[in-house]
Motif scaffolding. Structure first.
Motif, PDB file in Angstrom:
ATOM      1  N   GLY A 155      15.492   5.945  15.972  1.00 37.89           N
ATOM      2  CA  GLY A 155      16.718   5.177  16.159  1.00 37.89           C
ATOM      3  C   GLY A 155      17.968   5.896  15.708  1.00 37.89           C
ATOM      4  N   GLY A 156      17.816   7.125  15.226  1.00 31.84           N
ATOM      5  CA  GLY A 156      18.981   7.903  14.807  1.00 31.84           C
ATOM      6  C   GLY A 156      19.279   7.822  13.326  1.00 31.84           C
ATOM      7  N   GLY A 157      18.408   7.137  12.560  1.00 36.76           N
ATOM      8  CA  GLY A 157      18.597   7.037  11.122  1.00 36.76           C
ATOM      9  C   GLY A 157      17.934   8.181  10.382  1.00 36.76           C
ATOM     10  N   PHE A 158      17.938   8.077   9.058  1.00 34.29           N
ATOM     11  CA  PHE A 158      17.337   9.069   8.179  1.00 34.29           C
ATOM     12  C   PHE A 158      16.346   8.373   7.252  1.00 34.29           C
ATOM     13  N   ASN A 159      15.441   9.164   6.696  1.00 29.27           N
ATOM     14  CA  ASN A 159      14.430   8.616   5.787  1.00 29.27           C
ATOM     15  C   ASN A 159      14.824   8.800   4.330  1.00 29.27           C
ATOM     16  N   HIS A 160      14.610   7.743   3.565  1.00 31.94           N
ATOM     17  CA  HIS A 160      14.670   7.818   2.106  1.00 31.94           C
ATOM     18  C   HIS A 160      13.304   8.347   1.661  1.00 31.94           C
ATOM     19  N   ARG A 161      12.920   8.101   0.419  1.00 26.22           N
ATOM     20  CA  ARG A 161      11.605   8.569  -0.041  1.00 26.22           C
ATOM     21  C   ARG A 161      10.482   8.025   0.840  1.00 26.22           C
ATOM     22  N   ILE A 162       9.522   8.869   1.141  1.00 29.18           N
ATOM     23  CA  ILE A 162       8.309   8.407   1.824  1.00 29.18           C
ATOM     24  C   ILE A 162       7.377   7.769   0.804  1.00 29.18           C
ATOM     25  N   SER A 163       7.335   8.324  -0.404  1.00 31.77           N
ATOM     26  CA  SER A 163       6.464   7.791  -1.452  1.00 31.77           C
ATOM     27  C   SER A 163       7.115   8.019  -2.813  1.00 31.77           C
ATOM     28  N   LEU A 164       6.489   7.492  -3.848  1.00 31.85           N
ATOM     29  CA  LEU A 164       6.996   7.651  -5.211  1.00 31.85           C
ATOM     30  C   LEU A 164       6.996   9.102  -5.675  1.00 31.85           C
ATOM     31  N   SER A 165       6.229   9.948  -5.003  1.00 30.37           N
ATOM     32  CA  SER A 165       6.102  11.338  -5.448  1.00 30.37           C
ATOM     33  C   SER A 165       7.153  12.266  -4.839  1.00 30.37           C
ATOM     34  N   ASP A 166       7.988  11.753  -3.955  1.00 25.90           N
ATOM     35  CA  ASP A 166       8.953  12.615  -3.254  1.00 25.90           C
ATOM     36  C   ASP A 166      10.130  13.036  -4.122  1.00 25.90           C
ATOM     37  N   ALA A 167      10.631  12.110  -4.920  1.00 29.48           N
ATOM     38  CA  ALA A 167      11.839  12.359  -5.702  1.00 29.48           C
ATOM     39  C   ALA A 167      11.870  11.379  -6.862  1.00 29.48           C
ATOM     40  N   ILE A 168      12.767  11.625  -7.804  1.00 25.76           N
ATOM     41  CA  ILE A 168      12.955  10.705  -8.928  1.00 25.76           C
ATOM     42  C   ILE A 168      14.060   9.727  -8.561  1.00 25.76           C
ATOM     43  N   LEU A 169      13.735   8.437  -8.564  1.00 23.40           N
ATOM     44  CA  LEU A 169      14.726   7.388  -8.354  1.00 23.40           C
ATOM     45  C   LEU A 169      14.668   6.444  -9.548  1.00 23.40           C
ATOM     46  N   ILE A 170      15.676   6.548 -10.400  1.00 27.84           N
ATOM     47  CA  ILE A 170      15.733   5.757 -11.632  1.00 27.84           C
ATOM     48  C   ILE A 170      16.433   4.447 -11.328  1.00 27.84           C
ATOM     49  N   LYS A 171      15.684   3.344 -11.391  1.00 29.38           N
ATOM     50  CA  LYS A 171      16.232   2.030 -11.080  1.00 29.38           C
ATOM     51  C   LYS A 171      16.514   1.258 -12.364  1.00 29.38           C
ATOM     52  N   ASP A 172      17.019   0.034 -12.197  1.00 30.51           N
ATOM     53  CA  ASP A 172      17.475  -0.734 -13.358  1.00 30.51           C
ATOM     54  C   ASP A 172      16.374  -0.955 -14.387  1.00 30.51           C
ATOM     55  N   ASN A 173      15.142  -1.188 -13.930  1.00 28.45           N
ATOM     56  CA  ASN A 173      14.053  -1.415 -14.884  1.00 28.45           C
ATOM     57  C   ASN A 173      13.666  -0.134 -15.630  1.00 28.45           C
ATOM     58  N   HIS A 174      13.784   1.016 -14.963  1.00 30.22           N
ATOM     59  CA  HIS A 174      13.560   2.276 -15.678  1.00 30.22           C
ATOM     60  C   HIS A 174      14.609   2.456 -16.772  1.00 30.22           C
ATOM     61  N   ILE A 175      15.861   2.147 -16.441  1.00 30.09           N
ATOM     62  CA  ILE A 175      16.953   2.291 -17.411  1.00 30.09           C
ATOM     63  C   ILE A 175      16.727   1.366 -18.602  1.00 30.09           C
ATOM     64  N   ALA A 176      16.329   0.132 -18.316  1.00 30.67           N
ATOM     65  CA  ALA A 176      16.083  -0.831 -19.402  1.00 30.67           C
ATOM     66  C   ALA A 176      14.940  -0.367 -20.294  1.00 30.67           C
TER      67      ALA A 176
END
Length: 283
Positions: A155-176
């Motif tokens: 559709g012309g979009g892009f992909n974020h992470r395919i899985s948890l192992s692709d990159a580090i994404l620190i979300k609010d619960n990780h910060i807490a």
């Protein structure tokens, strides 16, 4: 057309095989075996019953070939192509029993994936004239992530992470759990591989200022911010980080968010709230 080559069939076959096994059950297609004389052949077509952007043709072809490798399959409109109501997407020739046995699985995949590609294309159209890219999330159907992510590309979009192992994404619960933005970013600096990109989620401009001061992140996810706040965030960062706007990203809001200058807009709706496009198989 999609920017990417198709995945190897080998990757997709197990998923399609599981769907066929689910549909065929323990004894196969008893209806077809009961009413279609052996040796009956037909020409069939998958047709679009509404406008959209095609996806799932590769998967549909795999479904038919797994049922019967002797079927002749011609993809008329490839994944990533626009289609109009009445267009033929695929032609299948051969044993009528084989076509009928593979029909539902092929259409289930193709209809859903075409729906995702079509919705993604609508989001992308709203970013026209900007540098903002549309990306999906991990909010995908369990077991179908790889093909749903491919449909976003179609559709012309892009992909974020395919899985948890692709990159580090620190979300609010990780910060807490880590004790705050500063300690969580310091932990990343100490422990993360230099080969892994780091994204961190913030809810406020104050948190964004902490991220900029501490360093250690490549991307910042601006979560559930209103449009004026997003504009302020872009001015604060001034190109020092990649910025991703997320949360409450409805189609009708995409143009104004893209105009703020964010680099990416991510939306889980592309995969978790999509409407299956109406496709049919006609003899």
């Amino acid at each position: 057309m999609t920017r990417y080559a198709p995945l190897p069939d080998l990757i997709l076959e197990p998923m399609v095989r599981n769907a066929l096994m689910e549909d065929l059950g323990q004894y196969g297609d008893v209806t077809t075996r009961s009413v279609i004389p052996a040796g009956t052949t037909y020409n069939a077509r998958i047709n679009a019953r509404e406008n959209g952007v095609v996806s799932g043709m590769q998967v549909a072809a795999i479904a038919f070939r797994l049922v019967d490798p002797s079927l002749e399959i011609t993809t008329v409109l490839a994944d990533g192509s626009p289609c109009k109501k009445g267009d033929t997407l695929m032609e299948i020739k051969g044993a009528a029993s084989s076509i009928l046995s593979g029909e539902r699985v092929a259409l289930n995949f193709a209809g859903r994936l075409t729906g995702i590609a079509t919705l993604t294309a609508a989001f992308v159209a709203e970013t026209k004239g900007t540098q903002t890219r549309i990306t999906c999330t991990r909010k995908t159907t369990p077991g179908l992530r790889i093909v749903e992510k491919q449909a976003v590309l179609h559709g012309g979009g892009f992909n974020h992470r395919i899985s948890l192992s692709d990159a580090i994404l620190i979300k609010d619960n990780h910060i807490a759990a880590a004790g705050g933005i500063v300690p969580v970013l310091e932990a990343v600096k100490t422990n993360a591989s230099h080969m892994v990109r780091v994204e961190i989620e913030v809810d406020t401009l104050e948190q964004l200022a902490q991220v900029l001061e501490t360093g250690g992140a490549d991307v910042c996810l601006l979560d559930n911010m209103d449009t004026p706040t997003l504009r302020n965030a872009v001015e604060m960062v001034n190109g020092r980080l990649v910025l991703e706007a997320s949360g409450n990203m409805r189609l009708e809001r995409i143009a104004e968010v893209a105009a703020t200058g964010v680099d990416y807009i991510s939306s889980g709706a592309l995969t978790h709230s999509v409407r299956t496009l109406d496709l049919g198989l006609d003899f």
